[in-house]
Write a protein that holds these residues in place. Structure first.
Motif, PDB file in Angstrom:
ATOM      1  N   PHE A  25      -4.617 -14.050  -0.432  1.00  0.00           N
ATOM      2  CA  PHE A  25      -5.895 -13.225   0.007  1.00  0.00           C
ATOM      3  C   PHE A  25      -5.714 -12.994   1.677  1.00  0.00           C
ATOM      4  CE2 PHE A  25      -7.589 -14.231  -4.085  1.00  0.00           C
ATOM      5  CZ  PHE A  25      -7.754 -12.865  -4.492  1.00  0.00           C
ATOM      6  N   LEU A  28      -3.391 -10.151   2.906  1.00  0.00           N
ATOM      7  CA  LEU A  28      -3.798  -8.769   2.325  1.00  0.00           C
ATOM      8  C   LEU A  28      -3.814  -7.965   3.531  1.00  0.00           C
ATOM      9  CD1 LEU A  28      -5.737  -9.218  -0.744  1.00  0.00           C
ATOM     10  CD2 LEU A  28      -3.397  -8.507  -0.762  1.00  0.00           C
ATOM     11  N   ASP A  30      -5.537  -4.508   5.229  1.00  0.00           N
ATOM     12  CA  ASP A  30      -6.880  -3.801   5.219  1.00  0.00           C
ATOM     13  C   ASP A  30      -6.819  -3.117   3.719  1.00  0.00           C
ATOM     14  OD1 ASP A  30      -8.221  -5.352   6.894  1.00  0.00           O
ATOM     15  OD2 ASP A  30      -8.009  -3.622   8.407  1.00  0.00           O
ATOM     16  N   GLN A  32      -4.714  -2.934   1.266  1.00  0.00           N
ATOM     17  CA  GLN A  32      -4.589  -3.567   0.043  1.00  0.00           C
ATOM     18  C   GLN A  32      -5.851  -4.264  -0.353  1.00  0.00           C
ATOM     19  OE1 GLN A  32      -1.521  -6.288   1.462  1.00  0.00           O
ATOM     20  NE2 GLN A  32      -0.087  -5.428   0.160  1.00  0.00           N
ATOM     21  N   ARG A  33      -6.630  -4.980   0.621  1.00  0.00           N
ATOM     22  CA  ARG A  33      -7.936  -5.597   0.493  1.00  0.00           C
ATOM     23  C   ARG A  33      -8.852  -4.355  -0.221  1.00  0.00           C
ATOM     24  NH1 ARG A  33      -8.337  -7.939   4.714  1.00  0.00           N
ATOM     25  NH2 ARG A  33      -7.520  -9.852   4.117  1.00  0.00           N
ATOM     26  N   ARG A  37     -10.422  -4.377  -3.889  1.00  0.00           N
ATOM     27  CA  ARG A  37     -11.968  -4.336  -4.245  1.00  0.00           C
ATOM     28  C   ARG A  37     -12.421  -3.089  -5.237  1.00  0.00           C
ATOM     29  NH1 ARG A  37     -16.990  -5.545  -1.421  1.00  0.00           N
ATOM     30  NH2 ARG A  37     -18.498  -3.699  -1.391  1.00  0.00           N
TER      31      ARG A  37
END
Length: 72
Positions: A25, A28, A30, A32-33, A37
């Motif tokens: 995590f 990752l 931004d 990918q995050r 989400r």
């Protein structure tokens, strides 16, 4: 080749606390995050829509509230 398979009882919460998960995590981007989400939010919304178990639906709603995707 044959490799041994070890089955270990592990909850999602415990799995996310592992060092390997935390590194994954942390690495990752931004983008990918944000995708993660959106994927999680969509999955939880489908659970709330399709699941027959009210406890599971309530759990999904609680996570959406914690993620500030829906209001309490």
């Amino acid at each position: 080749m044959v490799y041994p398979l070890y089955v270990v009882p592990l909850t999602g919460a415990h799995a996310l606390r592992t060092e390997q998960a935390q590194r994954a995590f942390a690495n990752l981007t931004d983008h990918q995050r944000g995708e993660l989400r959106r994927d999680v939010a969509g999955m939880l919304a489908r659970i709330m829509r399709d699941c027959d178990d009210p406890v599971v639906r309530a759990d999904a709603h609680e996570v959406l509230v914690q993620l500030r995707i829906v209001a309490a």
